[in-house]
Every structure is written in C-alpha cells, then in structure tokens.
Design a protein around this motif. Structure first.
Motif, PDB file in Angstrom:
ATOM      1  N   ILE A  68      14.894  -2.106  -3.264  1.00 53.18           N
ATOM      2  CA  ILE A  68      13.597  -2.485  -2.700  1.00 53.18           C
ATOM      3  C   ILE A  68      12.501  -1.612  -3.310  1.00 53.18           C
ATOM      4  CG2 ILE A  68      12.215  -2.551  -0.591  1.00 53.18           C
ATOM      5  CD1 ILE A  68      14.807  -3.243   0.928  1.00 53.18           C
ATOM      6  N   LEU A  69      12.767  -0.315  -3.422  1.00 50.82           N
ATOM      7  CA  LEU A  69      11.764   0.581  -4.009  1.00 50.82           C
ATOM      8  C   LEU A  69      11.503   0.239  -5.468  1.00 50.82           C
ATOM      9  CD1 LEU A  69      12.555   4.071  -2.427  1.00 50.82           C
ATOM     10  CD2 LEU A  69      10.661   2.520  -1.937  1.00 50.82           C
ATOM     11  N   THR A  70      12.558  -0.111  -6.193  1.00 46.47           N
ATOM     12  CA  THR A  70      12.367  -0.530  -7.586  1.00 46.47           C
ATOM     13  C   THR A  70      11.500  -1.787  -7.632  1.00 46.47           C
ATOM     14  OG1 THR A  70      14.542   0.351  -8.104  1.00 46.47           O
ATOM     15  CG2 THR A  70      13.561  -1.124  -9.721  1.00 46.47           C
ATOM     16  N   GLY A  71      11.774  -2.719  -6.751  1.00 47.70           N
ATOM     17  CA  GLY A  71      10.985  -3.942  -6.677  1.00 47.70           C
ATOM     18  C   GLY A  71       9.526  -3.638  -6.374  1.00 47.70           C
ATOM     19  N   LEU A  72       9.303  -2.693  -5.479  1.00 46.12           N
ATOM     20  CA  LEU A  72       7.939  -2.319  -5.110  1.00 46.12           C
ATOM     21  C   LEU A  72       7.209  -1.703  -6.305  1.00 46.12           C
ATOM     22  CD1 LEU A  72       5.861  -2.141  -2.876  1.00 46.12           C
ATOM     23  CD2 LEU A  72       6.841   0.064  -2.191  1.00 46.12           C
ATOM     24  N   VAL A 116      -9.811   1.900 -16.679  1.00 49.53           N
ATOM     25  CA  VAL A 116      -9.209   3.226 -16.504  1.00 49.53           C
ATOM     26  C   VAL A 116      -8.945   3.498 -15.018  1.00 49.53           C
ATOM     27  CG1 VAL A 116      -9.613   5.715 -16.722  1.00 49.53           C
ATOM     28  CG2 VAL A 116     -10.133   4.189 -18.631  1.00 49.53           C
ATOM     29  N   THR A 117      -9.901   3.102 -14.165  1.00 51.09           N
ATOM     30  CA  THR A 117      -9.690   3.334 -12.729  1.00 51.09           C
ATOM     31  C   THR A 117      -8.462   2.575 -12.235  1.00 51.09           C
ATOM     32  OG1 THR A 117     -12.082   3.474 -12.535  1.00 51.09           O
ATOM     33  CG2 THR A 117     -10.838   3.332 -10.491  1.00 51.09           C
ATOM     34  N   LEU A 118      -8.334   1.337 -12.670  1.00 55.16           N
ATOM     35  CA  LEU A 118      -7.133   0.570 -12.286  1.00 55.16           C
ATOM     36  C   LEU A 118      -5.862   1.249 -12.780  1.00 55.16           C
ATOM     37  CD1 LEU A 118      -8.285  -3.112 -12.919  1.00 55.16           C
ATOM     38  CD2 LEU A 118      -7.639  -2.113 -10.728  1.00 55.16           C
ATOM     39  N   SER A 119      -5.924   1.769 -14.015  1.00 56.97           N
ATOM     40  CA  SER A 119      -4.747   2.454 -14.555  1.00 56.97           C
ATOM     41  C   SER A 119      -4.391   3.655 -13.697  1.00 56.97           C
ATOM     42  CB  SER A 119      -4.999   2.937 -15.983  1.00 56.97           C
ATOM     43  OG  SER A 119      -5.324   1.848 -16.788  1.00 56.97           O
ATOM     44  N   VAL A 120      -5.441   4.408 -13.299  1.00 54.44           N
ATOM     45  CA  VAL A 120      -5.179   5.598 -12.486  1.00 54.44           C
ATOM     46  C   VAL A 120      -4.543   5.193 -11.152  1.00 54.44           C
ATOM     47  CG1 VAL A 120      -6.251   7.521 -11.249  1.00 54.44           C
ATOM     48  CG2 VAL A 120      -6.940   6.997 -13.593  1.00 54.44           C
ATOM     49  N   ILE A 121      -5.095   4.135 -10.556  1.00 50.21           N
ATOM     50  CA  ILE A 121      -4.512   3.654  -9.293  1.00 50.21           C
ATOM     51  C   ILE A 121      -3.048   3.266  -9.515  1.00 50.21           C
ATOM     52  CG2 ILE A 121      -4.556   1.756  -7.600  1.00 50.21           C
ATOM     53  CD1 ILE A 121      -7.614   1.780  -7.853  1.00 50.21           C
ATOM     54  N   GLY A 122      -2.799   2.566 -10.606  1.00 47.22           N
ATOM     55  CA  GLY A 122      -1.424   2.165 -10.923  1.00 47.22           C
ATOM     56  C   GLY A 122      -0.506   3.351 -11.096  1.00 47.22           C
ATOM     57  N   ILE A 123      -1.004   4.357 -11.823  1.00 45.89           N
ATOM     58  CA  ILE A 123      -0.167   5.548 -12.064  1.00 45.89           C
ATOM     59  C   ILE A 123       0.135   6.254 -10.743  1.00 45.89           C
ATOM     60  CG2 ILE A 123      -0.166   7.866 -13.066  1.00 45.89           C
ATOM     61  CD1 ILE A 123      -1.704   6.711 -15.446  1.00 45.89           C
ATOM     62  N   ALA A 126       3.762   6.493  -9.126  1.00 50.85           N
ATOM     63  CA  ALA A 126       4.354   7.826  -8.989  1.00 50.85           C
ATOM     64  C   ALA A 126       4.794   8.059  -7.550  1.00 50.85           C
ATOM     65  CB  ALA A 126       3.347   8.890  -9.422  1.00 50.85           C
ATOM     66  N   LEU A 127       3.998   7.547  -6.625  1.00 50.90           N
ATOM     67  CA  LEU A 127       4.325   7.701  -5.206  1.00 50.90           C
ATOM     68  C   LEU A 127       5.659   7.023  -4.887  1.00 50.90           C
ATOM     69  CD1 LEU A 127       2.575   9.059  -2.978  1.00 50.90           C
ATOM     70  CD2 LEU A 127       1.989   6.753  -2.206  1.00 50.90           C
ATOM     71  N   VAL A 128       5.792   5.777  -5.351  1.00 53.77           N
ATOM     72  CA  VAL A 128       7.040   5.049  -5.092  1.00 53.77           C
ATOM     73  C   VAL A 128       8.201   5.712  -5.831  1.00 53.77           C
ATOM     74  CG1 VAL A 128       8.234   2.844  -5.339  1.00 53.77           C
ATOM     75  CG2 VAL A 128       5.835   2.892  -4.664  1.00 53.77           C
ATOM     76  N   ALA A 129       7.928   6.137  -7.081  1.00 51.11           N
ATOM     77  CA  ALA A 129       8.980   6.793  -7.860  1.00 51.11           C
ATOM     78  C   ALA A 129       9.439   8.064  -7.164  1.00 51.11           C
ATOM     79  CB  ALA A 129       8.476   7.108  -9.272  1.00 51.11           C
ATOM     80  N   PHE A 130       8.489   8.745  -6.507  1.00 50.45           N
ATOM     81  CA  PHE A 130       8.831   9.953  -5.763  1.00 50.45           C
ATOM     82  C   PHE A 130       9.842   9.629  -4.659  1.00 50.45           C
ATOM     83  CE2 PHE A 130       7.945  12.436  -1.882  1.00 50.45           C
ATOM     84  CZ  PHE A 130       8.311  13.705  -2.327  1.00 50.45           C
TER      85      PHE A 130
END
Lengths: 269, 300
Positions: free
Chosen positions: A190-194, A238-245, A249-253
């Motif tokens: 599920i986390l991978t999907g997210l 760039v702002t969208l990229s930052v939000i994406g990163i 990262a949060l989900v990856a954490f």
C-alpha cells in the motif's frame, strides 16, 4: 542458544547515503545549472537559472500570490490522495482477495488506468464545474490506480501464501483474517502504491489546472506560459517538484520504518 | 489442561475417522488420494502416520482440521464434526509459518485473540499463557524476538507453542521437523514428546521419518501408496515422555526396521493373507461406516 547477528539500523554509512548524498546531488546539480546559464546565456524565454527562479519565487511570495497557490494545490493534492487511498485500498483488498472479482473487474482497471488524465480532465470539469471538487476528483482518480494495483497485488500474494492456511487452521473469521493477516501483510505494498500515486497525482493536478482555473500552481505555470513569463513557469514546476520530493520522502520514510521494524531482531529494537 | 476425570470421556476417542475417501482435482481428472481411511485417537494418545510421499497423509491431516474436504466418510472431534468455531485441535504446519510482523509472544497469542476461542482471555492472561508455553518449549526470554531473528528450529518451537496456546485436546502435526537439521530434529522431537506428555494432549503426527514416528507415537500407522489406506498399525511399547536413550536405543531401531519393511512391501493386495490376519480385509467401500481400527489391532 544461537545468537543471531545484530542488524545494523541507521548506521552512519546508511544515514550518509540517505540524507547527505541526495542533498549534495541537488546542490551540485543546481550549481551546474546556474553555471551553464552564466556561460552559455541561453534564451531566457526558454531556460532560466536557479538564481533567477529563486528571485522570481521571492517576488511572487512577497506579492502574496505564491503562498495561496501552494496552499490551494497542496490542499487539492492531499485531499485527492486521501480520497484515492480511502477508495483504492479497499478496492485493491477486494480485488486481491476475490478471484472472480479480479477477473471481472481487471479489464476495467487496466482500461481506465491507461486513459491519459489530460484527455478526460475537461470532461470531469464539465461534470463537476471549475471548482475545487473537480480538481480533487481528477487528482484522486489518477492516484487511485497505482494504489489499487499495488494493493491488489500485495493482498493476492498474502492471501495466496502459506499464512492463509494458518488463519484458516485457527478458524479466524473474515474480519480477523483482514485485520491480522491481509492488512498487515499488504501494508508495504500500500505504501509503495501511495508513493507512486503521489507522482501521478502531481501530474494530474497540473493537467486539471489547464482547464479554467484561476489559482494554484498549475495555474501559475499555465499563465506563465501564456504571458511569456518563463520565470513563473519554472517557479511552479520547481515548487511542484519540491512538494513531490517531500511527500515521497515522507512515504519512503514510513516504508523504511516498516521494513526495519519487521526485520528487526526484537519488537523493542 | 485436559482432565482425565471422567472415565467415559477418557475411553471415548478424541478423533475418529470412518471410511475417508478424498481426491485431488487434476487436469486429467480426479486423482484419488485417500482410499477408505479409518482411525481413532484416544485421549492423550499420540498416533504417528507414516507413508510414502503423496500417499495423502497431509490431506488426511487437513481433513481432521477441516482444511480439506472428504468425498466420503466422516471425521469427528470429540464426537462432533470439525466445524467453524472449534478450538479443540491445534495445527502445526510443515513450514514455520509465523506472522513475520509480530513478536514471538504475539504469534503465540494469535489463537487466543480470535473469536473462535470462546474464552478470549485478557491481555495479561494471554501474555502469561504465552510465557508459560515459551518455557515449555524451551524458549524463555525470546518473547520479544521477531520470527526472522530465530533459526528454523526455534521458529518451529514457536509454532508448536502457538498451536498449544488455545489448549487443544489434540494437536495435528504435518511433518513438523522435516525442514531442520538432524540434531535439531531429534532435540525438537524430545521437546514435543515431553510437551505432549506434560499437557496430556493427544496428537496425530504425519511424517515420512520412520524413527520420528516410532519415537513420538504410541502407535504408528503405516499408509500405502496413493490412494492411501492404513495397511498396518504398530504398537510402540514404551512409556512417555521418551528419552534420548530410547531415541537411540535398540527397541526403536528394531521397530523402525519392521515399520520400514511394512512400508516397503506397501499395499500388496495380492498377498492379502498376511494383511487379513492383522486388519479387516480390504473390501469394496461399504455405504455403512466401518469401525475404526481399535488400539493394537495389528501386529500384537
């Protein structure tokens, strides 16, 4: 008693890899970008450097438009992802645990998954209007598929595995099987999907803003294109990229945390 | 604990199987696996079932737990069919099949947390029960460990403890120690023997390891090639719990050799003279359930 080897957790090496290397890479990339702009001075309508982007961002922020744009887009993104998860995870669990359902609905999932969001976004807007809810719906629909597909695959592997026999042997009912086996077993999927859903949702957000929006990061990008304000386009991107990163990262954490706890020697470790 | 206070209950078998027939569904049609198996296991008794690979041992065991359906025949646990909500049997799988996301203790508590377990004890009671069983299987202090941190043998001990947690009257074990090395296997066999003895739990243990069968069983039932039937049952005349000396002693070796001979000669229906002395003749499946083999029918 056989002493099992201590599993190194958060050692220096891994922390350097995880935090320092990405930062160094980003800073170095920005420096190279800026240097290339200075040396080659390309057409500023096509490419601008990080310094110029930062300056424009500060200006937009000072004018009081960037903040609300970010807020609106973040709200649409997060609500859309919550809706996608709330619908996608149960749907994935159902498809993953019921073969007839998977067989019947599988072609629909595949067919809908391959529809380019840009093709249907105007139709959704016709249906739901130009407002907030149409954007959320488009984001949710895009995020839904990675979630449903990953959850389904995870649930199917858990339910098809040997542990299903254990819950049957212990005569767990359907709800207990879901709580004790299917959900915990599927959680990493599920986390991978997210994580995958975040990327698709960001693209969908901009696509949704293409059609009759008056604010948001997508609007910033599109109006920048139309008014030849390339700086604004880059600020939006760039702002969208930052939000994406940050979201990824949060989900990856959480993914990493889950894997670490599951492979840890003891529960308290 | 299972009590032996009622003589009637003590005499009645815990597990009874009459005329069990089953098949595998294959691409080329149904393949019969069980060909009229009868058996009975008394309270606190250990029945070991040996047979060649694919003779239907696992199918038989699964049918006792209600995990596999029979074509014909009946299975009763304490006089009733194995149905939803029954907790009188615990099942130990061939592979260590612990939930990887839980600690050892939570794995052992699993059965106690389910609705099927009528008692559904409090968290403190579950914990105490888990720790008690950990001590019994020799894993005191490992309660917080995750399964992945344990060796295969240790995981199988946890599996055993988990199956015993709901206090079943009988344990069903499917080649429980086939995936561990010889020394560990022999140690686990002693642990199992002592544990079953301490709790007074009956057991059906399916294995292809003859020594294991003789070491653990009060009786050893020999199954034929697929489709499996019980062709002979040997009585093991040794009190439990059994010791390491017994495990390596002459009696076990000699009886194992006889079981091995019987296993090799298989189900020689032609030379039925020898068979008929020891068991009922192989008859066409009768609509009436046959009597199960009584204790020590064969090879007295």
């Amino acid at each position: 008693m056989p002493a099992s080897a201590e599993i190194p957790r958060g050692s220096w090496g891994s922390r350097v890899r995880r935090l320092v290397l990405p930062l160094v890479s980003i800073v170095a990339g920005l420096a190279v970008w800026q240097l290339a702009i200075t040396v080659f001075s390309p057409n500023p309508l096509a490419v601008v450097g990080p310094v110029q982007i930062a300056r424009d961002a500060a200006g937009l922020f000072g004018a009081g438009t960037l903040g609300p744009d970010i807020g609106l887009s973040l709200a649409q993104l997060l609500i859309g992802l919550v809706v996608a998860t709330a619908v996608g995870v149960p749907a994935g669990l159902l498809l993953g645990t019921s073969r007839p359902l998977a067989a019947a609905l599988g072609p629909w999932v595949t067919a809908l998954y391959t529809i380019p969001v840009i093709a249907v976004a105007p139709l959704v807007i016709v249906g739901l209007g130009f407002g907030f809810s149409a954007k959320v719906a488009i984001v949710a629909a895009s995020g839904f598929f990675p979630l449903v597909i990953n959850t389904q695959a995870g649930a199917a592997s858990v339910v098809g595995g040997g542990l299903r026999d254990v819950t049957r042997a212990f005569r767990a009912n359907a709800f207990e099987t879901l709580c004790h086996l299917t959900l915990p077993g599927t959680a990493p999927h599920i986390l991978t999907g997210l994580r995958l859903a975040i990327g698709r949702a960001l693209i969908a957000l901009v696509a949704a803003d293409l059609f009759g929006s008056t604010s948001g990061l997508g609007y910033l990008i599109i109006s920048g294109q139309q008014n030849l304000k390339t700086d604004d386009v880059y600020v939006g991107v760039v702002t969208l990229s930052v939000i994406g990163i940050v979201l990824t990262a949060l989900v990856a954490f959480f993914e990493r945390r889950m894997n670490e706890t599951r492979t840890a020697r003891t529960e308290q470790a | 604990m299972n009590t032996l206070d009622e003589p009637a209950a003590a005499a009645a078998p815990v597990i009874e199987v009459y005329g069990a027939y089953a098949h595998y569904g294959t691409a080329s049609g149904p393949l019969p696996v069980l060909d009229g198996v009868d058996l009975a296991v008394g309270r606190g008794e250990v029945l070991a079932v040996v047979g060649p690979s694919g003779c239907g041992k696992t199918t038989l065991l699964k049918s006792l737990q209600g995990l596999a359906a029979l074509d014909r025949g009946s299975v009763t646990l304490q006089g009733r069919p194995p149905a939803a909500g029954r907790t009188d049997t615990g099942y130990v799988f061939q592979q260590p099949s612990l939930f990887p996301w839980w600690s050892v203790r939570k794995n052992i508590e699993f059965g106690l947390r389910l609705r099927a377990h009528s008692g559904r004890p409090s968290a403190a009671r579950r914990r105490a029960r888990a720790d008690e069983l950990l001590e019994l299987v020799g894993l005191t202090g490992f309660h917080d460990f995750r399964p992945a941190a344990l060796s295969g043998g240790m995981q199988q001990r946890v599996n055993l403890a988990r199956a015993l947690a709901t206090d079943p009257v009988a344990l069903l074990l499917d080649e429980p120690f086939s995936a561990v090395d010889t020394l560990t296997r022999e140690r686990l066999q002693r642990v199992l023997s002592a544990t079953l003895h301490a709790l007074g739990t009956a057991a059906v243990i399916v294995t292809h390891d003859i020594h294991e069968a003789v070491f653990l069983g009060d009786r050893v039932a020999v199954m034929s090639e697929r489709p499996g039937r019980i062709v002979e049952t040997f009585e093991v005349e040794e009190k439990r719990p059994r010791t390491e000396e017994f495990q390596h002693g002459e009696y076990l070796a000699a009886l194992s050799a006889r079981v091995y001979q019987r296993l090799r000669s298989g189900d020689e229906r032609a030379s039925a003279s020898e068979l008929t002395m020891n068991r009922e003749p192989v008859a066409a499946p009768s609509p009436e359930p046959r009597r199960p083999l009584s204790k020590g029918t064969a090879d007295a």
